[in-house]
Write a protein that holds these residues in place. Structure first.
Motif, PDB file in Angstrom:
ATOM      1  N   GLY A  99       0.833  -1.196   0.000  1.00  0.00           N
ATOM      2  CA  GLY A  99       0.000   0.000   0.000  1.00  0.00           C
ATOM      3  C   GLY A  99       0.865   1.243   0.000  1.00  0.00           C
ATOM      4  O   GLY A  99       2.088   1.163  -0.157  1.00  0.00           O
ATOM      5  N   GLU A 100       0.248   2.391   0.211  1.00  0.00           N
ATOM      6  CA  GLU A 100       0.985   3.651   0.224  1.00  0.00           C
ATOM      7  C   GLU A 100       1.886   3.780   1.452  1.00  0.00           C
ATOM      8  O   GLU A 100       2.930   4.424   1.407  1.00  0.00           O
ATOM      9  CB  GLU A 100      -0.002   4.828   0.191  1.00  0.00           C
ATOM     10  CG  GLU A 100      -0.768   4.967  -1.109  1.00  0.00           C
ATOM     11  CD  GLU A 100       0.140   5.282  -2.287  1.00  0.00           C
ATOM     12  OE1 GLU A 100       1.162   5.977  -2.084  1.00  0.00           O
ATOM     13  OE2 GLU A 100      -0.156   4.821  -3.404  1.00  0.00           O
ATOM     14  N   HIS A 101       1.515   3.134   2.543  1.00  0.00           N
ATOM     15  CA  HIS A 101       2.242   3.345   3.792  1.00  0.00           C
ATOM     16  C   HIS A 101       2.723   2.062   4.474  1.00  0.00           C
ATOM     17  O   HIS A 101       3.387   2.137   5.503  1.00  0.00           O
ATOM     18  CB  HIS A 101       1.360   4.120   4.780  1.00  0.00           C
ATOM     19  CG  HIS A 101       0.795   5.382   4.206  1.00  0.00           C
ATOM     20  ND1 HIS A 101       1.578   6.482   3.919  1.00  0.00           N
ATOM     21  CD2 HIS A 101      -0.471   5.692   3.831  1.00  0.00           C
ATOM     22  CE1 HIS A 101       0.806   7.435   3.408  1.00  0.00           C
ATOM     23  NE2 HIS A 101      -0.437   6.980   3.333  1.00  0.00           N
ATOM     24  N   ASP A 102       2.386   0.905   3.925  1.00  0.00           N
ATOM     25  CA  ASP A 102       2.850  -0.334   4.543  1.00  0.00           C
ATOM     26  C   ASP A 102       2.909  -1.465   3.517  1.00  0.00           C
ATOM     27  O   ASP A 102       2.484  -1.314   2.361  1.00  0.00           O
ATOM     28  CB  ASP A 102       1.972  -0.729   5.731  1.00  0.00           C
ATOM     29  CG  ASP A 102       0.521  -0.992   5.356  1.00  0.00           C
ATOM     30  OD1 ASP A 102       0.161  -0.755   4.182  1.00  0.00           O
ATOM     31  OD2 ASP A 102      -0.239  -1.433   6.227  1.00  0.00           O
ATOM     32  N   ARG A 103       3.438  -2.592   3.971  1.00  0.00           N
ATOM     33  CA  ARG A 103       3.617  -3.744   3.086  1.00  0.00           C
ATOM     34  C   ARG A 103       3.356  -5.027   3.872  1.00  0.00           C
ATOM     35  O   ARG A 103       3.750  -5.159   5.031  1.00  0.00           O
ATOM     36  CB  ARG A 103       5.049  -3.771   2.539  1.00  0.00           C
ATOM     37  CG  ARG A 103       5.370  -4.977   1.677  1.00  0.00           C
ATOM     38  CD  ARG A 103       6.811  -4.937   1.202  1.00  0.00           C
ATOM     39  NE  ARG A 103       7.740  -5.098   2.318  1.00  0.00           N
ATOM     40  CZ  ARG A 103       9.057  -4.894   2.232  1.00  0.00           C
ATOM     41  NH1 ARG A 103       9.589  -4.456   1.098  1.00  0.00           N
ATOM     42  NH2 ARG A 103       9.828  -5.082   3.287  1.00  0.00           N
ATOM     43  N   ILE A 104       2.711  -5.981   3.233  1.00  0.00           N
ATOM     44  CA  ILE A 104       2.464  -7.298   3.809  1.00  0.00           C
ATOM     45  C   ILE A 104       3.069  -8.342   2.880  1.00  0.00           C
ATOM     46  O   ILE A 104       2.954  -8.234   1.651  1.00  0.00           O
ATOM     47  CB  ILE A 104       0.951  -7.569   3.963  1.00  0.00           C
ATOM     48  CG1 ILE A 104       0.317  -6.548   4.904  1.00  0.00           C
ATOM     49  CG2 ILE A 104       0.694  -8.988   4.468  1.00  0.00           C
ATOM     50  CD1 ILE A 104      -1.203  -6.605   4.907  1.00  0.00           C
ATOM     51  N   THR A 105       3.697  -9.362   3.453  1.00  0.00           N
ATOM     52  CA  THR A 105       4.221 -10.473   2.670  1.00  0.00           C
ATOM     53  C   THR A 105       3.630 -11.774   3.193  1.00  0.00           C
ATOM     54  O   THR A 105       3.675 -12.056   4.390  1.00  0.00           O
ATOM     55  CB  THR A 105       5.755 -10.558   2.762  1.00  0.00           C
ATOM     56  OG1 THR A 105       6.328  -9.325   2.302  1.00  0.00           O
ATOM     57  CG2 THR A 105       6.286 -11.699   1.917  1.00  0.00           C
ATOM     58  N   ILE A 106       3.057 -12.559   2.293  1.00  0.00           N
ATOM     59  CA  ILE A 106       2.529 -13.880   2.632  1.00  0.00           C
ATOM     60  C   ILE A 106       3.281 -14.902   1.794  1.00  0.00           C
ATOM     61  O   ILE A 106       3.313 -14.788   0.561  1.00  0.00           O
ATOM     62  CB  ILE A 106       1.020 -13.979   2.361  1.00  0.00           C
ATOM     63  CG1 ILE A 106       0.258 -12.935   3.175  1.00  0.00           C
ATOM     64  CG2 ILE A 106       0.499 -15.380   2.694  1.00  0.00           C
ATOM     65  CD1 ILE A 106      -1.237 -12.893   2.886  1.00  0.00           C
ATOM     66  N   SER A 107       3.908 -15.878   2.424  1.00  0.00           N
ATOM     67  CA  SER A 107       4.710 -16.829   1.664  1.00  0.00           C
ATOM     68  C   SER A 107       4.556 -18.253   2.175  1.00  0.00           C
ATOM     69  O   SER A 107       4.143 -18.484   3.320  1.00  0.00           O
ATOM     70  CB  SER A 107       6.192 -16.425   1.699  1.00  0.00           C
ATOM     71  OG  SER A 107       6.716 -16.550   3.002  1.00  0.00           O
ATOM     72  N   HIS A 108       4.887 -19.185   1.310  1.00  0.00           N
ATOM     73  CA  HIS A 108       4.885 -20.603   1.669  1.00  0.00           C
ATOM     74  C   HIS A 108       6.068 -21.282   0.984  1.00  0.00           C
ATOM     75  O   HIS A 108       6.339 -21.033  -0.184  1.00  0.00           O
ATOM     76  CB  HIS A 108       3.588 -21.293   1.220  1.00  0.00           C
ATOM     77  CG  HIS A 108       3.605 -22.773   1.482  1.00  0.00           C
ATOM     78  ND1 HIS A 108       4.097 -23.678   0.561  1.00  0.00           N
ATOM     79  CD2 HIS A 108       3.215 -23.494   2.565  1.00  0.00           C
ATOM     80  CE1 HIS A 108       4.003 -24.900   1.061  1.00  0.00           C
ATOM     81  NE2 HIS A 108       3.477 -24.816   2.266  1.00  0.00           N
ATOM     82  N   GLU A 109       6.762 -22.127   1.735  1.00  0.00           N
ATOM     83  CA  GLU A 109       7.896 -22.865   1.161  1.00  0.00           C
ATOM     84  C   GLU A 109       7.823 -24.322   1.580  1.00  0.00           C
ATOM     85  O   GLU A 109       7.576 -24.635   2.752  1.00  0.00           O
ATOM     86  CB  GLU A 109       9.217 -22.257   1.632  1.00  0.00           C
ATOM     87  CG  GLU A 109      10.429 -22.933   1.015  1.00  0.00           C
ATOM     88  CD  GLU A 109      11.736 -22.211   1.316  1.00  0.00           C
ATOM     89  OE1 GLU A 109      12.783 -22.647   0.828  1.00  0.00           O
ATOM     90  OE2 GLU A 109      11.686 -21.190   2.049  1.00  0.00           O
ATOM     91  N   SER A 110       8.012 -25.228   0.616  1.00  0.00           N
ATOM     92  CA  SER A 110       8.050 -26.661   0.905  1.00  0.00           C
ATOM     93  C   SER A 110       9.501 -27.097   1.085  1.00  0.00           C
ATOM     94  O   SER A 110      10.342 -26.848   0.218  1.00  0.00           O
ATOM     95  CB  SER A 110       7.415 -27.452  -0.249  1.00  0.00           C
ATOM     96  OG  SER A 110       6.051 -27.125  -0.398  1.00  0.00           O
ATOM     97  N   PHE A 111       9.790 -27.754   2.199  1.00  0.00           N
ATOM     98  CA  PHE A 111      11.145 -28.232   2.467  1.00  0.00           C
ATOM     99  C   PHE A 111      11.345 -29.674   2.016  1.00  0.00           C
ATOM    100  O   PHE A 111      12.468 -30.116   1.811  1.00  0.00           O
ATOM    101  CB  PHE A 111      11.450 -28.154   3.969  1.00  0.00           C
ATOM    102  CG  PHE A 111      11.301 -26.778   4.553  1.00  0.00           C
ATOM    103  CD1 PHE A 111      11.860 -25.670   3.933  1.00  0.00           C
ATOM    104  CD2 PHE A 111      10.584 -26.581   5.712  1.00  0.00           C
ATOM    105  CE1 PHE A 111      11.722 -24.401   4.466  1.00  0.00           C
ATOM    106  CE2 PHE A 111      10.438 -25.316   6.259  1.00  0.00           C
ATOM    107  CZ  PHE A 111      11.002 -24.228   5.638  1.00  0.00           C
TER     108      PHE A 111
END
Length: 273
Positions: free
Chosen positions: A214-226
Motif C-alpha cells: 500500500g501507500e504506507h505499509d507492506r504485507i508479505t505472505i509466503s509458503h515454502e516446501s522443504f
C-alpha cells in the motif's frame, strides 16, 4: 481399505509411493510409468529404495487393461499434462475417481477434465499444489485482496531448474484467487493482470510469495516446501475426500476453505448493511 493406483514415479511420485506403502488404510495396488521409461518392469522397491514390494511398474500404454485387473478405487496421477489428459479419459470412462497433481494445463485442458466428470459421473480433484499449507495461503491471500483492495499485489515463485511449466500452476491459482477477491470487493481487474515473477534454479522444491503493498505499509505472505513428503500427505487427504464423490473438485473443497471465504463474504455484507 482404499485401493489406489499411482501414475508417475518421478520425484513427487516416489514420495507418494513411499507414504502409501506405509498406510494401513490404503493399499497401493499398481504403479504406472510412461511408455518410454526405463522403470517399466522394475519392482517399485527398487525405485523408492526400499525392500521388494511385489508391485511391478507397468506402462500406461496398457492402462485400461490393468485398471480392469487391479480394480483401484482412486487413481493418483503425477505425470505430464498431455499424458494426464489421455489417462483421465480412460479413468473417467471406467468410472474410477482420480487425483490429478500434474501441472501445466491451460484453461481449455481443465475444462475438458471437468467435463469428463459430468459425462461419466466420476469424481476428479485437481490439485496444482497438493500441500495443505499453500492452500491455506491462498485463503489468506484472497481474504487480504478483499479487505485491502486498493493495495498492489505481486507474486513471485521459485522451483527447481527442471520444472517445465513457468509460471507454476500454483502461482496462476494464487493470481486467480487474488483477482476474484478484488473483483468481489468492487475493483476492476482483468484476467492475467496480477504480475508473476518465476525463477527456475538449483534444487529448490517450491516457494511462493505474495507481496501486498500500500501507500504506507507492506504485507508479505509466503509458503515454502522443504520436503516432497508434504505433497504425499496432501495426496492422502485428497484420496480420502474422493470416496463416493462425483464431480470436479479442488484442494479448497478438501479443506472446506470455501466455507471460510463464504463466511467472510456474509460478514462483510453485514458490515456494509
Amino acid at each position: 481399505m482404499i485401493r489406489v493406483c499411482l501414475i508417475g514415479v518421478g520425484k513427487t511420485g516416489k514420495e507418494i509411493a513411499k507414504v502409501l506403502l506405509d498406510r494401513s488404510d490404503i493399499e497401493l495396488v499398481s504403479v504406472f510409468c510412461s511408455p518410454s521409461s526405463d522403470k517399466e518392469g522394475k519392482d517399485l522397491g527398487c525405485i523408492v529404495e526400499t525392500s521388494e514390494t511385489g508391485i511391478r511398474i507397468e506402462s500406461t500404454d496398457r492402462l485400461e487393461e490393468n485398471l480392469l485387473k487391479y480394480k483401484p478405487d482412486v487413481v493418483v496421477d503425477f505425470s505430464r499434462p498431455e499424458a494426464t489428459l489421455k489417462n483421465a479419459e480412460i479413468v473417467s470412462q471406467m468410472k474410477i475417481n482420480m487425483v490429478i497433481g500434474t501441472t501445466g494445463f491451460n484453461e481449455l485442458d481443465l475444462k475438458k477434465i471437468e467435463n469428463l466428470t459430468q459425462v461419466n459421473h466420476n469424481g476428479i480433484i485437481y490439485v496444482p499444489n497438493i500441500t495443505l499449507g499453500v492452500n491455506v495461503m491462498m485463503v489468506l491471500v484472497k481474504l487480504t485482496s478483499i479487505l485491502l483492495n486498493n493495495y498492489d499485489f505481486h507474486i513471485s515463485e521459485i522451483h527447481h531448474k527442471n520444472k517445465k511449466d513457468s509460471p507454476s500452476g500454483t502461482a496462476l491459482k494464487i493470481a486467480k484467487e487474488i483477482e476474484e477477491g478484488l473483483i468481489y470487493s468492487g475493483r476492476d481487474v482483468s484476467s492475467g493482470e496480477i504480475p508473476i515473477a518465476a525463477v527456475r534454479a538449483g534444487g529448490v522444491i517450491s516457494k511462493h510469495e505474495v507481496l501486498i503493498v500500500g501507500e504506507h505499509d507492506r504485507i508479505t505472505i509466503s509458503h515454502e516446501s522443504f520436503s516432497r513428503k508434504i505433497f504425499a500427505l496432501g495426496a492422502i487427504h485428497a484420496i480420502n475426500f474422493l470416496q463416493n464423490k462425483v464431480g470436479f473438485y479442488e484442494m479448497s473443497d478438501v479443506l472446506c476453505l470455501s466455507k471460510v471465504i463464504e463466511d467472510l463474504y456474509i460478514s462483510k455484507q453485514a458490515d456494509v448493511i
